[in-house]
Design a protein around this motif. Structure first.
Motif, PDB file in Angstrom:
ATOM      1  N   ILE A 142      13.783   3.466  11.286  1.00  0.00           N
ATOM      2  CA  ILE A 142      12.937   4.406  10.428  1.00  0.00           C
ATOM      3  C   ILE A 142      12.619   3.201   9.351  1.00  0.00           C
ATOM      4  O   ILE A 142      11.641   2.984   8.922  1.00  0.00           O
ATOM      5  N   GLY A 143      13.669   2.927   8.888  1.00  0.00           N
ATOM      6  CA  GLY A 143      13.744   2.081   7.383  1.00  0.00           C
ATOM      7  C   GLY A 143      13.038   0.799   7.831  1.00  0.00           C
ATOM      8  O   GLY A 143      12.256   0.478   6.896  1.00  0.00           O
ATOM      9  N   VAL A 144      13.344   0.030   8.700  1.00  0.00           N
ATOM     10  CA  VAL A 144      12.788  -1.076   8.983  1.00  0.00           C
ATOM     11  C   VAL A 144      11.233  -1.013   9.246  1.00  0.00           C
ATOM     12  O   VAL A 144      10.578  -1.856   8.602  1.00  0.00           O
ATOM     13  N   LYS A 145      10.965   0.037  10.135  1.00  0.00           N
ATOM     14  CA  LYS A 145       9.423   0.260  10.214  1.00  0.00           C
ATOM     15  C   LYS A 145       8.809   0.534   8.780  1.00  0.00           C
ATOM     16  O   LYS A 145       7.624  -0.075   8.746  1.00  0.00           O
ATOM     17  N   LEU A 146       9.290   1.366   8.227  1.00  0.00           N
ATOM     18  CA  LEU A 146       8.757   1.748   6.829  1.00  0.00           C
ATOM     19  C   LEU A 146       8.671   0.384   6.059  1.00  0.00           C
ATOM     20  O   LEU A 146       7.615   0.310   5.259  1.00  0.00           O
ATOM     21  N   GLY A 147       9.679  -0.229   5.827  1.00  0.00           N
ATOM     22  CA  GLY A 147       9.734  -1.530   4.836  1.00  0.00           C
ATOM     23  C   GLY A 147       8.709  -2.729   5.658  1.00  0.00           C
ATOM     24  O   GLY A 147       7.968  -3.245   4.600  1.00  0.00           O
ATOM     25  N   ILE A 148       8.597  -2.630   6.802  1.00  0.00           N
ATOM     26  CA  ILE A 148       7.630  -3.697   7.536  1.00  0.00           C
ATOM     27  C   ILE A 148       5.897  -3.091   6.881  1.00  0.00           C
ATOM     28  O   ILE A 148       5.292  -3.917   6.477  1.00  0.00           O
ATOM     29  N   LYS A 149       5.994  -1.903   7.193  1.00  0.00           N
ATOM     30  CA  LYS A 149       4.563  -1.422   6.604  1.00  0.00           C
ATOM     31  C   LYS A 149       4.184  -1.459   4.989  1.00  0.00           C
ATOM     32  O   LYS A 149       3.345  -1.928   4.788  1.00  0.00           O
ATOM     33  N   LEU A 150       5.451  -1.133   4.243  1.00  0.00           N
ATOM     34  CA  LEU A 150       5.385  -1.547   2.906  1.00  0.00           C
ATOM     35  C   LEU A 150       5.083  -2.929   2.659  1.00  0.00           C
ATOM     36  O   LEU A 150       4.031  -3.301   1.899  1.00  0.00           O
ATOM     37  N   VAL A 151       5.675  -3.849   3.115  1.00  0.00           N
ATOM     38  CA  VAL A 151       5.513  -5.281   2.769  1.00  0.00           C
ATOM     39  C   VAL A 151       4.245  -5.723   3.311  1.00  0.00           C
ATOM     40  O   VAL A 151       3.569  -6.303   2.817  1.00  0.00           O
ATOM     41  N   ASP A 152       3.779  -5.317   4.744  1.00  0.00           N
ATOM     42  CA  ASP A 152       2.414  -5.731   4.987  1.00  0.00           C
ATOM     43  C   ASP A 152       1.200  -5.045   4.137  1.00  0.00           C
ATOM     44  O   ASP A 152       0.337  -5.861   3.541  1.00  0.00           O
ATOM     45  N   LYS A 153       1.409  -3.862   3.548  1.00  0.00           N
ATOM     46  CA  LYS A 153       0.614  -3.347   2.637  1.00  0.00           C
ATOM     47  C   LYS A 153       0.355  -4.237   1.503  1.00  0.00           C
ATOM     48  O   LYS A 153      -0.570  -4.458   0.980  1.00  0.00           O
ATOM     49  N   ILE A 154       1.507  -4.593   0.840  1.00  0.00           N
ATOM     50  CA  ILE A 154       1.684  -5.256  -0.688  1.00  0.00           C
ATOM     51  C   ILE A 154       0.976  -6.784  -0.154  1.00  0.00           C
ATOM     52  O   ILE A 154       0.194  -7.223  -1.014  1.00  0.00           O
ATOM     53  N   ARG A 155       1.290  -7.249   1.067  1.00  0.00           N
ATOM     54  CA  ARG A 155       0.881  -8.609   1.384  1.00  0.00           C
ATOM     55  C   ARG A 155      -0.713  -8.456   1.262  1.00  0.00           C
ATOM     56  O   ARG A 155      -1.611  -9.522   0.868  1.00  0.00           O
ATOM     57  N   ASN A 156      -1.167  -7.735   2.079  1.00  0.00           N
ATOM     58  CA  ASN A 156      -2.898  -7.358   2.310  1.00  0.00           C
ATOM     59  C   ASN A 156      -3.387  -7.330   1.035  1.00  0.00           C
ATOM     60  O   ASN A 156      -4.444  -7.780   0.713  1.00  0.00           O
ATOM     61  N   ARG A 157      -2.773  -6.555   0.008  1.00  0.00           N
ATOM     62  CA  ARG A 157      -3.514  -6.177  -1.222  1.00  0.00           C
ATOM     63  C   ARG A 157      -3.227  -7.672  -2.113  1.00  0.00           C
ATOM     64  O   ARG A 157      -4.458  -7.929  -2.621  1.00  0.00           O
ATOM     65  N   ARG A 158      -2.280  -8.310  -2.114  1.00  0.00           N
ATOM     66  CA  ARG A 158      -2.451  -9.730  -2.710  1.00  0.00           C
ATOM     67  C   ARG A 158      -3.312 -10.653  -2.308  1.00  0.00           C
ATOM     68  O   ARG A 158      -4.151 -11.372  -2.623  1.00  0.00           O
ATOM     69  N   HIS A 159      -3.631 -10.551  -0.706  1.00  0.00           N
ATOM     70  CA  HIS A 159      -4.517 -11.688  -0.155  1.00  0.00           C
ATOM     71  C   HIS A 159      -5.820 -10.948  -0.637  1.00  0.00           C
ATOM     72  O   HIS A 159      -6.780 -12.012  -0.929  1.00  0.00           O
ATOM     73  N   ARG A 160      -6.118  -9.713  -0.635  1.00  0.00           N
ATOM     74  CA  ARG A 160      -7.588  -9.080  -0.945  1.00  0.00           C
ATOM     75  C   ARG A 160      -7.909  -9.624  -2.622  1.00  0.00           C
ATOM     76  O   ARG A 160      -8.901  -9.790  -2.682  1.00  0.00           O
ATOM     77  N   ARG A 161      -6.985  -9.544  -3.450  1.00  0.00           N
ATOM     78  CA  ARG A 161      -6.991  -9.859  -4.760  1.00  0.00           C
ATOM     79  C   ARG A 161      -7.165 -11.317  -4.859  1.00  0.00           C
ATOM     80  O   ARG A 161      -8.096 -11.689  -5.670  1.00  0.00           O
ATOM     81  N   LYS A 162      -6.664 -12.167  -3.997  1.00  0.00           N
ATOM     82  CA  LYS A 162      -6.885 -13.604  -4.449  1.00  0.00           C
ATOM     83  C   LYS A 162      -8.105 -13.967  -3.445  1.00  0.00           C
ATOM     84  O   LYS A 162      -8.834 -14.853  -4.071  1.00  0.00           O
ATOM     85  N   ARG A 163      -8.683 -13.371  -2.544  1.00  0.00           N
ATOM     86  CA  ARG A 163     -10.049 -13.387  -1.867  1.00  0.00           C
ATOM     87  C   ARG A 163     -11.028 -13.043  -2.882  1.00  0.00           C
ATOM     88  O   ARG A 163     -11.987 -13.818  -2.951  1.00  0.00           O
TER      89      ARG A 163
END
Length: 121
Positions: A90-111
């Motif tokens: 559960i921790g790994v799944k939540l961690g992956i989702k959190l990392v993806d969410k942060i990464r996507n947010r950064r990519h949107r800001r850069k774009r």
């Protein structure tokens, strides 16, 4: 209890003795409460997770079985490894989702900063 004004050494000694007796009584009460908690923590934990599990039909049997397994050494280690594995998953799944969410947010800001008209207008 009302405050007593200490007037001499004898009164001070009596007050010290009274407070020592009170301290011993409170320590014994605390010890009794700790013993009660130690004896009943399993059922308290199960009731915290699923209220009324200890006294219900099928779930009561499952709870009794889990309690028995938790008391035995092999069952306890198996139960602990299963719970730890589930929590890690559960921790790994939540961690992956959190990392993806942060990464996507950064990519949107850069774009969006590179192309200010890409806001959808």
């Amino acid at each position: 209890m009302a405050k007593i004004k200490i007037k001499d050494i004898e009164m001070l000694d009596r007050e010290v003795e009274r407070l020592k007796r009170r301290s011993r009584r409170l320590e014994e009460e605390l010890g009794a409460r700790a013993d009660h908690l130690r004896d009943n923590y399993r059922s308290m934990a199960m009731n915290a997770v699923v209220p009324g599990i200890a006294n219900s039909g099928f779930l009561g049997v499952v709870g009794g079985l889990a309690t028995t397994l938790f008391k035995s050494g092999a069952g306890k280690s198996m139960l602990n490894s299963v719970l730890i594995g589930a929590l890690e998953f559960i921790g790994v799944k939540l961690g992956i989702k959190l990392v993806d969410k942060i990464r996507n947010r950064r990519h949107r800001r850069k774009r969006n900063s590179a192309n200010p008209e890409a806001d959808g207008e």
